[in-house]
Design a protein around this motif. Structure first.
Motif, PDB file in Angstrom:
ATOM      1  N   PRO A   1       1.954  23.984  97.870  1.00 42.03           N
ATOM      2  CA  PRO A   1       2.928  24.979  97.404  1.00 42.03           C
ATOM      3  C   PRO A   1       4.158  24.302  96.803  1.00 42.03           C
ATOM      4  O   PRO A   1       4.587  23.237  97.257  1.00 42.03           O
ATOM      5  CB  PRO A   1       3.292  25.742  98.686  1.00 42.03           C
ATOM      6  CG  PRO A   1       2.115  25.547  99.593  1.00 42.03           C
ATOM      7  CD  PRO A   1       1.601  24.169  99.296  1.00 42.03           C
ATOM      8  N   GLY A   2       4.707  24.916  95.782  1.00 40.86           N
ATOM      9  CA  GLY A   2       5.884  24.366  95.131  1.00 40.86           C
ATOM     10  C   GLY A   2       5.587  23.497  93.926  1.00 40.86           C
ATOM     11  O   GLY A   2       6.505  23.086  93.220  1.00 40.86           O
ATOM     12  N   PHE A   3       4.297  23.207  93.680  1.00 42.66           N
ATOM     13  CA  PHE A   3       3.897  22.400  92.528  1.00 42.66           C
ATOM     14  C   PHE A   3       3.022  23.234  91.598  1.00 42.66           C
ATOM     15  O   PHE A   3       2.200  24.042  92.050  1.00 42.66           O
ATOM     16  CB  PHE A   3       3.108  21.159  92.965  1.00 42.66           C
ATOM     17  CG  PHE A   3       3.896  20.191  93.784  1.00 42.66           C
ATOM     18  CD1 PHE A   3       4.645  19.196  93.178  1.00 42.66           C
ATOM     19  CD2 PHE A   3       3.898  20.277  95.174  1.00 42.66           C
ATOM     20  CE1 PHE A   3       5.372  18.291  93.942  1.00 42.66           C
ATOM     21  CE2 PHE A   3       4.622  19.384  95.940  1.00 42.66           C
ATOM     22  CZ  PHE A   3       5.374  18.381  95.323  1.00 42.66           C
ATOM     23  N   GLN A   4       3.169  23.013  90.291  1.00 40.93           N
ATOM     24  CA  GLN A   4       2.279  23.669  89.339  1.00 40.93           C
ATOM     25  C   GLN A   4       0.865  23.128  89.489  1.00 40.93           C
ATOM     26  O   GLN A   4       0.662  21.926  89.661  1.00 40.93           O
ATOM     27  CB  GLN A   4       2.744  23.421  87.902  1.00 40.93           C
ATOM     28  CG  GLN A   4       3.937  24.241  87.462  1.00 40.93           C
ATOM     29  CD  GLN A   4       4.239  24.030  85.973  1.00 40.93           C
ATOM     30  OE1 GLN A   4       3.993  22.961  85.428  1.00 40.93           O
ATOM     31  NE2 GLN A   4       4.780  25.051  85.339  1.00 40.93           N
ATOM     32  N   ALA A   5      -0.113  24.017  89.407  1.00 40.95           N
ATOM     33  CA  ALA A   5      -1.520  23.622  89.338  1.00 40.95           C
ATOM     34  C   ALA A   5      -1.933  23.706  87.874  1.00 40.95           C
ATOM     35  O   ALA A   5      -2.170  24.782  87.339  1.00 40.95           O
ATOM     36  CB  ALA A   5      -2.386  24.540  90.196  1.00 40.95           C
ATOM     37  N   VAL A   6      -1.961  22.561  87.200  1.00 40.12           N
ATOM     38  CA  VAL A   6      -2.245  22.499  85.768  1.00 40.12           C
ATOM     39  C   VAL A   6      -3.693  22.088  85.559  1.00 40.12           C
ATOM     40  O   VAL A   6      -4.167  21.116  86.153  1.00 40.12           O
ATOM     41  CB  VAL A   6      -1.305  21.504  85.062  1.00 40.12           C
ATOM     42  CG1 VAL A   6      -1.631  21.404  83.581  1.00 40.12           C
ATOM     43  CG2 VAL A   6       0.150  21.911  85.267  1.00 40.12           C
TER      44      VAL A   6
END
Length: 539
Positions: free
Chosen positions: A291-296
């Motif tokens: 959580p808190g990070f982009q999933a690219v």
């Protein structure tokens, strides 16, 4: 060919005797002139394909010394103009470059729609569209003054400038990640001129979702760019084919949406253009991203590239893609954590779930985040928009104490001949000190072979050897993203001591002086081993 002009002329005189603009194409002397019937009239040279005039609401915005063109101009070219299904189409086939440039106009849109088709590498080794505009009319560049050269003097190459107040300027500082860069522009009083890169406009460029390149520069002219391929921190081979569709839109100042309907290109016979009906997509779930990070997600092969960001629940759907087999990578931010393969078919939707395959070892302490970016570290919040020597920068090097310091105390880059070393001081219990440890250092970009040197007490980590060379200045021109090398060293059990230990980090490599000496950009640093009170809870 002239049907739009004729029909437009019949509409010029209304019941009240007023005059309306006429959508269409006219031939005048050495140029073709296109009236969009939306306030924008532009001219294209019949011999070079350069845009030589940009009139919007009666004001001329085209610069006078150089024209608006691909790169520095295509030279003598074959230029044809016609109307196709109610749209104006101008095609420029370069005489000495593997380039065909298209200009399209749609009635009622103050937009020059464009597409650029290449069959090989162009000279001088980059591919860009560059609008050269009257700076007095559009004085404001992208990201404020970061590329405003007024009163400043070049001090590094011909593109990086120092100003009398100690601030620095460079056109590279106007760049944004391709994944974020759907719209950028320049502005003035009652005017905004915007580059719009909608949908799959970057699909044939190189560099991936985190590539960044020049957007504007404020010198004698106001320069407005869009880039596809260059040698600026180049990490992969060029792709060939159609770049676009994309557009240059004129407004009275407001920034437009990045959504641009280019479906009408289906009927225009543009080389390399693939309509939506002949594309496919991929959908599924991306999991394992903290959580808190982009999933690219990033799909790529030798011919095309695409990307998207998954939702908070991990659900995603790709852009419409050309048929083919693609590598797909999942990133936590910009840090790769999984890789798969998927095949896309025309008219189909493939299903591909992807989850992190990253190991999850016990960690004693960590500085920063393994997210492929240095932004949380010292000077990381400034490096995209200024030179490391800028007076607004903090000091380089520094001392970090685990459990007391914050990420902002640790430098985002280390240089072999500038700024000194960085230290991390930490405390171990007797159990931890008696255990084998692994030191892990993530980097995002290297220059002149720069890589970490590491030492704790009497233990010296082995030189890992120079990483793959990127022959381009990086950190001094606002770039932080390269191949993303991660280094690890095993520290034998009993090597470290109970109580206080200090890691000293420097740089292997030499290079030139100061900030052009060998260097690397830090992503994160961690010591893997038995958990303790300072152990982190997230990557």
């Amino acid at each position: 060919m002239w049907s739009c002009v004729i029909s437009g002329a019949l509409a010029m005189f209304g019941l009240g005797g007023g005059v309306q603009a006429a959508f269409g194409l006219t031939s005048k002397g050495n140029s073709y002139s296109v009236d969009t019937n939306a306030g924008l009239v532009f001219d294209v040279s019949k011999t070079t394909g350069d845009i030589t005039s940009l009139l919007y609401n009666g004001v001329q915005y085209q610069g006078t010394s150089k024209m608006t063109q691909i790169n520095s101009g295509l030279g003598t070219s074959k230029v044809t103009a016609d109307t196709v299904n109610g749209y104006v189409r101008i095609a420029v086939v370069a005489g000495s470059q593997p380039v065909t440039q298209y200009y399209i106009a749609k009635s009622g849109d103050p937009i020059i729609y464009m597409a650029t088709y290449i069959t090989g590498e162009v000279s001088p080794g980059e591919l860009r569209f560059l609008a050269r505009l009257r700076r007095s009319a559009v004085p404001n560049g992208w990201h404020g003054d970061v590329a405003n050269l007024d009163g400043c003097t070049a001090f590094e190459g011909k593109d990086t400038f120092k100003c009398p107040n100690g601030q620095t300027r460079c056109k590279m500082y106007t760049s944004d990640r391709f994944i974020d860069d759907q719209v950028h522009g320049v502005t003035g009083k009652n005017i905004g001129i915007w580059m719009i890169m909608p949908g799959t406009a970057y699909e044939t460029s190189s560099g991936g979702p985190f590539m960044r390149d020049i957007n504007s520069q404020s010198g004698d002219d106001q320069e407005l760019y869009v880039y596809w391929n260059s040698g600026h921190v180049r990490t992969e081979s060029w792709r060939f084919g159609l770049m676009g569709p994309y557009g240059m839109k004129f407004t009275t100042g407001a920034q437009p949406s990045g959504d641009l309907d280019t479906g009408f290109f289906d009927s225009l016979s543009i080389q390399g253009y693939v309509p939506a009906s002949k594309r496919g997509s991929v959908s599924g779930y991306a999991t394992g991203v903290a959580p808190g990070f982009q999933a690219v997600l990033h799909w790529y092969n030798n011919g095309s590239q695409y990307w998207t960001i998954a939702g908070e629940d991990g659900k995603y759907k790709s852009p419409l893609m050309k048929p083919g087999t693609y590598t797909v990578k999942l990133y936590r931010g910009e840090f790769p954590i999984a890789q798969e393969s998927v095949t896309v078919t025309a008219g189909g939707t493939a299903t591909k779930n992807i989850t992190s395959t990253e190991p999850n070892p016990s960690v004693v302490w960590r500085v920063g985040h393994f997210d492929g970016r240095p932004m949380e570290l010292k000077n990381g919040d400034k490096i995209e928009r200024m030179h490391p020597s800028d007076v607004r920068m903090g000091t380089w090097g520094g001392d970090y104490t685990v459990g007391k310091s914050s990420a902002k105390d640790f430098p985002m880059a280390l240089f072999s001949k500038q700024g000194g070393t960085a230290t991390i001081t930490f405390t171990l219990t007797s159990t931890q000190a008696a255990s084998e440890m692994t030191l892990r250092v993530g980097t995002t970009l290297s220059f002149k072979g720069g890589r970490p040197s590491v030492k704790i007490g009497s233990w010296q980590g082995k030189d890992p050897g120079a990483p793959k060379l990127i022959d381009s200045r990086g950190v001094t021109r606002g770039a932080y993203r390269g191949y993303g090398d991660v280094y690890t060293w095993k520290i034998p059990a009993g090597t470290l001591k109970e109580g206080t230990n200090t890691l000293t980090m420097g740089v292997y490599g030499s290079g030139d002086a100061a900030f052009l000496s060998a260097n690397y950009i830090v992503d994160a640093v961690e010591l893997q081993g038995p958990a303790g009170p300072d152990s982190p809870k997230a990557p």
